[in-house]
Design a protein around this motif. Structure first.
Motif, short mmCIF file in Angstrom:
data_model
loop_
_atom_site.label_atom_id
_atom_site.label_comp_id
_atom_site.label_asym_id
_atom_site.label_seq_id
_atom_site.Cartn_x
_atom_site.Cartn_y
_atom_site.Cartn_z
N ASP A 87 0.81 -1.22 0.00
CA ASP A 87 0.00 0.00 0.00
C ASP A 87 0.84 1.27 0.00
OD1 ASP A 87 -2.59 -0.85 -0.27
OD2 ASP A 87 -2.91 -1.10 1.89
N LYS A 90 -0.34 4.72 -1.12
CA LYS A 90 -1.30 5.54 -0.36
C LYS A 90 -0.65 6.83 0.14
CE LYS A 90 -4.70 2.14 1.07
NZ LYS A 90 -5.22 1.39 2.21
N HIS A 115 -3.88 4.14 -5.77
CA HIS A 115 -2.71 3.82 -4.94
C HIS A 115 -1.92 2.65 -5.51
CE1 HIS A 115 -5.17 0.67 -2.92
NE2 HIS A 115 -4.02 0.15 -2.54
N HIS A 141 -2.21 -6.13 -6.11
CA HIS A 141 -2.77 -6.75 -4.90
C HIS A 141 -4.27 -6.50 -4.72
CE1 HIS A 141 -2.01 -2.71 -3.32
NE2 HIS A 141 -2.80 -2.98 -2.32
N HIS A 142 -4.91 -5.77 -5.67
CA HIS A 142 -6.37 -5.66 -5.64
C HIS A 142 -7.01 -6.28 -6.87
CE1 HIS A 142 -6.81 -3.28 -1.98
NE2 HIS A 142 -5.77 -2.57 -2.37
FE LIG Z 1 -4.15 -1.67 -1.26
#
Ligand SMILES: [Fe+2]
Ligand SMILES: [Fe+2]
Length: 234
Positions: A87, A90, A115, A141-142
């Motif tokens: 992440d 972000k 992000h 990762h999404h």
């Molecule tokens: Fe994420």
């Protein structure tokens, strides 16, 4: 020993020494990358509600999955070290959006989803295996196995395995944790949601092979969650 053999042996020793030196240098470089990365991760954790403990747990779950996939110790370590950066993008998302409770509108969601792209652009362009895997993870990762994820709606094996590993790990941890829009589920409820679905999370989101590993090794996930429960920052 003849002169030729002596010289030959000396040259072999020199090459061996040079290779060892090179190996150590590249290990030192990887360590330096890792150190820098942890600092970057810590910086992004300051603004994100996700804690250092969450980041640690995701690394541990990822290593469990890699081990059950039969990866070498080195590759298990690589995903363990690369996972914390999922992440990192972000860092560039406005604070009010990150802290916003309740559902996001379309525009906000688009910004939030970026992000993944930002993380990838922060991590791209090095010769490091670690940063390269970290970039892959940040970007994917999404993504969902069934194509319902983001940012590129990749399906199945189009999604790098490192991204699929971290996606499952991150989801398990998100379900176990309290979020502005949901309560924390216990381990049993989390397993049910991941294996049977609850409308929001569906089994078709996960790589079936990884989901089977999770089904068999779910206790290891619970153990990690309990072990790294403190919410202290990295
Ligand atoms: Fe994420
Ligand atoms: Fe996460």
């Amino acid at each position: 020993m003849s002169e030729a053999r002596r010289l030959n042996r000396a040259a072999t020793i020199d090459i061996g020494f040079a290779l060892e030196l090179e190996r150590r240098r590249s290990m030192e470089l990887e360590e330096a990358y890792y150190d820098t990365i942890l600092r970057l991760t810590r910086a992004s954790a300051y603004k994100d509600r996700e804690t250092g403990a969450h980041i640690q747990r995701v690394s541990h779950y990822a290593r469990v999955l890699a081990r059950h996939l039969g990866w070498s110790d080195d590759d298990q370590e690589l995903v363990f070290r690369a996972a914390p950066m999922h992440d990192v993008g972000k860092i560039a998302i406005p604070d009010d959006l990150i802290r916003k409770a309740g559902s996001l509108d379309r525009g906000d969601r688009k910004v939030m989803e970026s992000h993944t792209l930002i993380g990838a652009s922060l991590l791209e362009g090095s010769n490091s295996r670690l940063l390269d895997m970290a970039r892959e993870i940040a970007l994917t990762h999404h993504e969902h196995w069934d194509g319902s994820g983001y940012p590129h709606k990749l399906t199945g094996e189009q999604i790098p395995i490192s991204g699929r590993i971290v996606m499952l790990s991150d989801n398990y941890d998100a379900l176990r944790s309290r979020r502005p829009y949901k309560r924390a589920f216990d381990h049993e409820a989390t397993c049910r949601i991941m294996l049977d679905g609850d409308g929001r999370t569906l089994p078709s989101h996960f790589d079936p092979r990884l989901l089977e590993i999770f089904r068999a090794a779910h206790h290891e996930f619970d153990g990690i969650f309990e072990q790294f429960k403190d919410e202290s920052q990295l």
